[in-house]
Design an enzyme around this catalytic site. Structure first.
Site, PDB file in Angstrom:
ATOM      1  N   ASP A  35      58.422  25.451 136.335  1.00 20.51           N
ATOM      2  CA  ASP A  35      59.000  24.770 136.063  1.00 20.51           C
ATOM      3  C   ASP A  35      60.635  25.458 136.592  1.00 20.51           C
ATOM      4  O   ASP A  35      61.505  26.453 135.730  1.00 20.51           O
ATOM      5  CB  ASP A  35      59.209  24.053 135.088  1.00 20.51           C
TER       6      ASP A  35
ATOM      7  N   ASN B  96      63.521  23.451 137.526  1.00 17.23           N
ATOM      8  CA  ASN B  96      64.387  22.526 137.622  1.00 17.23           C
ATOM      9  C   ASN B  96      65.302  22.036 136.445  1.00 17.23           C
ATOM     10  O   ASN B  96      65.667  21.158 135.912  1.00 17.23           O
ATOM     11  CB  ASN B  96      64.718  21.607 138.954  1.00 17.23           C
TER      12      ASN B  96
ATOM     13  N   ASP C  58      62.533  19.547 134.790  1.00 17.48           N
ATOM     14  CA  ASP C  58      62.842  18.626 134.489  1.00 17.48           C
ATOM     15  C   ASP C  58      61.253  18.571 133.749  1.00 17.48           C
ATOM     16  O   ASP C  58      60.431  17.432 133.617  1.00 17.48           O
ATOM     17  CB  ASP C  58      61.851  17.640 135.335  1.00 17.48           C
TER      18      ASP C  58
ATOM     19  N   ASP D 282      57.304  23.549 139.462  1.00 16.54           N
ATOM     20  CA  ASP D 282      57.479  23.297 141.007  1.00 16.54           C
ATOM     21  C   ASP D 282      57.445  24.238 142.022  1.00 16.54           C
ATOM     22  O   ASP D 282      56.795  25.501 141.488  1.00 16.54           O
ATOM     23  CB  ASP D 282      58.641  22.196 140.639  1.00 16.54           C
TER      24      ASP D 282
ATOM     25  N   ASP E 186      44.335  22.669 148.881  1.00 18.23           N
ATOM     26  CA  ASP E 186      43.253  21.148 148.084  1.00 18.23           C
ATOM     27  C   ASP E 186      43.061  21.027 149.639  1.00 18.23           C
ATOM     28  O   ASP E 186      44.120  19.989 150.218  1.00 18.23           O
ATOM     29  CB  ASP E 186      43.435  20.524 146.930  1.00 18.23           C
TER      30      ASP E 186
ATOM     31  N   ASP F 233      37.629  19.692 148.167  1.00 14.43           N
ATOM     32  CA  ASP F 233      37.137  18.798 146.245  1.00 14.43           C
ATOM     33  C   ASP F 233      36.257  17.808 146.680  1.00 14.43           C
ATOM     34  O   ASP F 233      36.152  17.458 147.408  1.00 14.43           O
ATOM     35  CB  ASP F 233      38.416  17.017 146.239  1.00 14.43           C
TER      36      ASP F 233
ATOM     37  N   GLU G 212      34.273  22.675 146.906  1.00 11.33           N
ATOM     38  CA  GLU G 212      33.627  21.808 145.303  1.00 11.33           C
ATOM     39  C   GLU G 212      32.045  21.165 145.825  1.00 11.33           C
ATOM     40  O   GLU G 212      32.236  19.719 145.647  1.00 11.33           O
ATOM     41  CB  GLU G 212      34.481  21.174 144.912  1.00 11.33           C
TER      42      GLU G 212
ATOM     43  N   HIS H 136      41.006  24.658 136.364  1.00 14.03           N
ATOM     44  CA  HIS H 136      42.201  23.486 136.252  1.00 14.03           C
ATOM     45  C   HIS H 136      40.952  22.172 135.224  1.00 14.03           C
ATOM     46  O   HIS H 136      41.675  21.166 134.411  1.00 14.03           O
ATOM     47  CB  HIS H 136      42.997  22.824 136.846  1.00 14.03           C
ATOM     48  N   ASP H 137      39.940  21.926 135.541  1.00 16.07           N
ATOM     49  CA  ASP H 137      38.675  21.153 135.285  1.00 16.07           C
ATOM     50  C   ASP H 137      37.902  21.811 133.563  1.00 16.07           C
ATOM     51  O   ASP H 137      37.427  20.597 132.754  1.00 16.07           O
ATOM     52  CB  ASP H 137      37.751  21.056 136.099  1.00 16.07           C
TER      53      ASP H 137
HETATM   54  C1  NOJ Z   1      37.450  17.413 141.303  1.00 15.95           C
HETATM   55  C2  NOJ Z   1      39.375  18.140 140.877  1.00 15.95           C
HETATM   56  O1  NOJ Z   1      38.933  19.323 139.921  1.00 15.95           O
HETATM   57  C3  NOJ Z   1      39.214  17.078 139.591  1.00 15.95           C
HETATM   58  O2  NOJ Z   1      40.562  17.775 139.457  1.00 15.95           O
HETATM   59  C4  NOJ Z   1      39.028  15.795 139.949  1.00 15.95           C
HETATM   60  O3  NOJ Z   1      40.127  15.348 138.846  1.00 15.95           O
HETATM   61  C5  NOJ Z   1      38.381  15.055 140.833  1.00 15.95           C
HETATM   62  N1  NOJ Z   1      37.284  16.335 141.052  1.00 15.95           N
HETATM   63  C6  NOJ Z   1      38.591  14.215 141.594  1.00 15.95           C
HETATM   64  O4  NOJ Z   1      39.840  14.367 142.188  1.00 15.95           O
END
Ligand code: NOJ
Length: 556
Positions: free
Chosen positions: A21, A23, A25, A29, A98, A199, A256, A328-329
Site C-alpha cells: 500500500d 497511500n 488507505d 495499489d 487476468d 478466469d 483456469e 490467491h484461492d
Molecule cells: C477464479 C478466481 O481465481 C477466483 O478468485 C474467483 O472468485 C472466481 N474465479 C470467480 O471469478
C-alpha cells in the site's frame, strides 16, 4: 519441443490488494507494486501475472468487473498502470493480466442495460430465464453458496450467476458478447500487455436447455459442472478467440480450468489445437477435500505423486504444464503440503525444488518466496472473503455444520490464508501499510518478513533465487523428459530429467522423518554433483539417509 519464452520463464503471481500500500488507505495499489519492482528483479522472475486491477465494486475482490478498460480506483490510475508496464518491460519482465469473462459485475453498464428491459440490445448479453412455478429455472447451486439464479423484479425473470449474485454470467452464445471480449483483449495487447490468465475459461459454454444438475445426498443444490464445464461449444469459442486475437500477437495464455483431466487438457493446449498455451489443472488442488472444501479427507504422498506424475507424462511431448502449489484461492503451500512449524524453511525449500525442476512453467504466488503461512483469526467476522462468509451463513447459521468444524475448514482451506498482506518487515503492519490493512496481517510477520529474508543467505528467498537462476542456465530443467522412480514410496518423490546427454536426478523427502534412499539401480556408481540442496554436506554415496524434508538435485 518448440522453444518459447513462456516455457523458459518463471511467473510471479501478484495479488495487488495485498502486495504493498503506497497511500495509507490499507489497500495495496499499483504504486506499491512499482516501488517493489527491483525486489522482483532481484528474485529473478521474468513474467508477472497480475490479478484483476480493473474497475470493480470488489464483491469478489476484483473478479467482478464493472469496466474492462479502466483501472480500479483503489489501485490507482491508467497512468500508474502504464508506468508499471514500462517499469516491468525495462526490467525484462513480461506482464500477464487476468481475463475475467465468464461473468462481469452486475454494476457493468451492459448488465444495467440488460436488466432494464427485455427489449434492450443488451438483454441477450446475459443469461435470463423465466422461473418454474415460482422457483428458479433449474437446481444449480452457485460456487459461493445459494442458488445460481437471482430473481430480478424489473423484468420478473432470473439471471444466471455461477459465482456471486453480483457476478452475472455473460452469454457466450451471443456473437456480440464474443466480439466485445475480443476487442477488449486487443485493447490491452495494443497497450503492450504480454498475455492473459483466463478466469474459469472452461465455464463459458453452457449446455442448451440448462438441465438440472446431479444432487448428492445432503446437497442443497444441483451441481452445474456437467452442463457448464467444458461445454459443447467451448473449443469453438477458444479457437475463434485464437483466430481473432491471440494468433496476432506473441503472447502467453493460461486457462483456469477446474474439472479438466490430462486427456481433456490436450484439447485446450495441444500443439495443433490453436487454443491456449497451458491450463491450471485442479486435480492436485482438490486433494484432501471432503464433500465440501470445509471438510477434510486424508491424502497420501502416493496420491499426490500420482497426480503430478500423470500430468508430467501426459503432457510430455504435446501441450505444456503450469506448475503451482498455491495461489490467491488456495491455502499457503508450506502449511498445506509442508510443515509450517519446526521445518518451515526446509519444507518450503523442498516444495520449491519440486516446483522448479518439473516439466512446465513454475508459478510463484506472492509471499511464497519468504515462506508465508496460513493464518488463524479467532472469529469469522475477521475474514473478508465472500466464499467464507456466504458458506458460514449457509452451513453454520443454517445448522448444517458446527462453528468449530467450519472454522477448522477455514483455517485449512480458506482463501484468505493466501490473501493476508505481504510481510515486508517487522514494523507496524509488517510494513505493508501505514493505515489499517483491509485484511489483518498474519501475526507471524515479526519473524517471517522480506527484510529478514534479504539479510539471511540461507533464506527461502535466496533458495528461490537460485532455483530460478538454475532454470535459466540448464535447459534440461525446461525441456528435458521426466521419468519417475520408486512410485510406490510413501515418503520420497524421485525423478530424473533428461535432455540429450544432460541428466538431473531429483530426490525429495516429503516428511520430517529421516528416510533411507538408494540411488535407482541404473544410476548407481555414476558421478553426481549436487546442483542444489536445502542442506549442506550432501553425501555422494549411492545409499544415503535423507534428513527431514531434504531435497537434492544432482547433475549426473
Ligand atoms: C477464479 C478466481 O481465481 C477466483 O478468485 C474467483 O472468485 C472466481 N474465479 C470467480 O471469478
Amino acid at each position: 519441443m518448440e522453444r518459447k519464452w513462456w516455457k523458459e520463464g518463471v511467473v510471479y503471481q501478484l495479488y495487488p490488494r495485498s502486495f504493498k500500500d503506497s497511500n495509507g488507505d490499507g489497500i495495496g495499489d499499483l504504486r506499491g507494486v512499482i516501488e517493489k519492482l527491483d525486489y522482483l528483479k532481484e528474485l529473478g522472475i521474468n513474467i508477472m501475472w497480475l490479478n484483476p486491477v480493473y474497475k470493480s465494486p470488489n464483491d469478489d475482490m476484483g473478479y467482478d468487473i464493472s469496466d474492462y478498460r479502466d483501472i480500479m480506483d483503489e489501485f490507482g490510475t491508467m497512468e500508474d498502470f502504464k508506468e508499471l508496464l514500462k517499469g516491468l518491460h525495462e526490467r525484462d519482465i513480461k506482464l500477464v493480466m487476468d481475463l475475467v469473462v465468464n461473468h462481469s459485475s452486475d454494476e457493468h453498464k451492459w448488465f444495467a442495460e440488460s436488466r432494464s428491459s427485455k427489449d434492450s440490445k443488451y438483454r441477450d448479453y446475459y443469461i435470463w430465464r423465466k422461473g418454474k412455478n415460482g422457483q428458479p429455472p433449474n437446481n444449480w447451486g452457485s460456487c459461493f453458496s445459494g442458488s445460481a439464479w437471482q430473481y430480478d423484479e424489473i423484468t420478473e425473470e432470473y439471471y444466471l450467476h455461477l459465482f456471486s449474485k453480483k457476478q452475472p454470467d455473460l452469454n457466450w452464445e451471443n456473437p456480440e458478447v464474443r466480439k466485445e471480449v475480443y476487442d477488449m483483449m486487443k485493447y490491452w495487447f495494443e497497450m503492450g500487455v504480454d498475455g492473459f490468465r483466463m478466469d474459469v475459461i472452461n465455464f463459458i459454454s453452457k449446455v442448451p436447455g440448462l438441465p438440472d444438475g446431479p444432487k448428492g445426498e445432503g446437497d442443497l443444490y444441483g451441481n452445474f459442472a456437467p452442463y457448464s464445464m467444458n461445454g459443447p461449444r467451448i473449443h469453438e469459442f477458444m479457437q475463434e478467440m485464437h483466430k481473432e486475437v491471440l494468433s496476432k500477437y506473441d503472447v502467453m495464455t493460461v486457462g483456469e480450468c477446474p474439472g479438466v483431466s490430462p486427456e481433456l487438457a490436450k484439447d485446450y493446449v495441444g500443439r495443433d489445437r490453436n487454443e491456449l498455451n497451458m491450463i491450471f489443472q485442479f486435480e492436485l488442488m482438490d486433494i484432501g477435500k471432503g464433500r465440501t472444501k470445509w471438510e477434510e479427507k486424508p491424502w497420501t504422498l502416493g496420491e499426490f505423486k500420482a497426480i503430478m506424475s500423470k500430468w508430467q507424462e501426459e503432457l510430455s511431448d504435446d501441450g505444456w504444464n503450469s506448475l503451482y502449489l498455491n495461489n490467491h484461492d488456495q491455502p499457503r503451500l508450506v502449511s498445506r503440503f509442508g510443515n509450517d512449524k519446526e521445518y518451515r524453511v526446509e519444507s518450503a525449500k523442498m516444495l520449491a525444488t519440486m516446483l522448479h525442476t518439473m516439466h512446465g512453467t513454475p508459478y510463484i504466488y506472492q509471499g511464497e518466496e519468504i515462506g508465508m503461512t496460513n493464518v488463524k483469526y479467532a472469529s469469522v467476522n475477521e475474514y473478508k472473503d465472500l466464499e467464507i462468509l456466504n458458506a458460514y451463513k449457509e452451513l453454520v447459521e443454517g445448522g448444517l455444520m458446527k462453528d468449530e468444524d467450519f472454522m477448522a475448514g477455514v483455517y485449512r482451506m480458506g482463501r484468505d490464508n493466501a490473501r493476508t498482506p505481504i510481510q515486508w518487515s517487522n514494523s507496524l503492519n509488517g510494513g505493508f501499510s501505514n493505515g489499517t490493512p483491509w485484511l489483518k496481517v498474519n501475526p507471524n510477520y515479526t519473524e517471517i518478513n522480506v527484510e529478514e529474508a534479504l539479510k539471511d543467505n540461507n533464506s527461502i528467498f535466496y533458495y528461490y533465487k537460485r532455483l530460478i537462476q538454475l532454470r535459466k542456465e540448464n535447459d534440461v530443467i525446461v525441456y528435458g523428459t521426466f521419468k519417475e522412480y520408486y512410485k510406490e514410496s510413501e515418503s520420497i518423490y524421485c525423478y530424473t530429467r533428461q535432455l540429450e546427454d544432460k541428466k538431473l536426478l531429483v530426490v525429495l523427502n516429503f516428511f520430517e522423518e529421516e528416510v533411507e534412499f538408494l540411488v535407482p539401480e541404473e544410476l548407481r556408481g555414476s558421478t553426481r554433483n549436487v546442483l542444489i540442496s536445502n542442506y549442506d554436506n550432501v553425501p555422494q554415496d549411492d545409499h544415503i539417509k535423507l534428513r527431514p524434508y531434504e531435497a537434492i538435485v544432482y547433475k549426473i
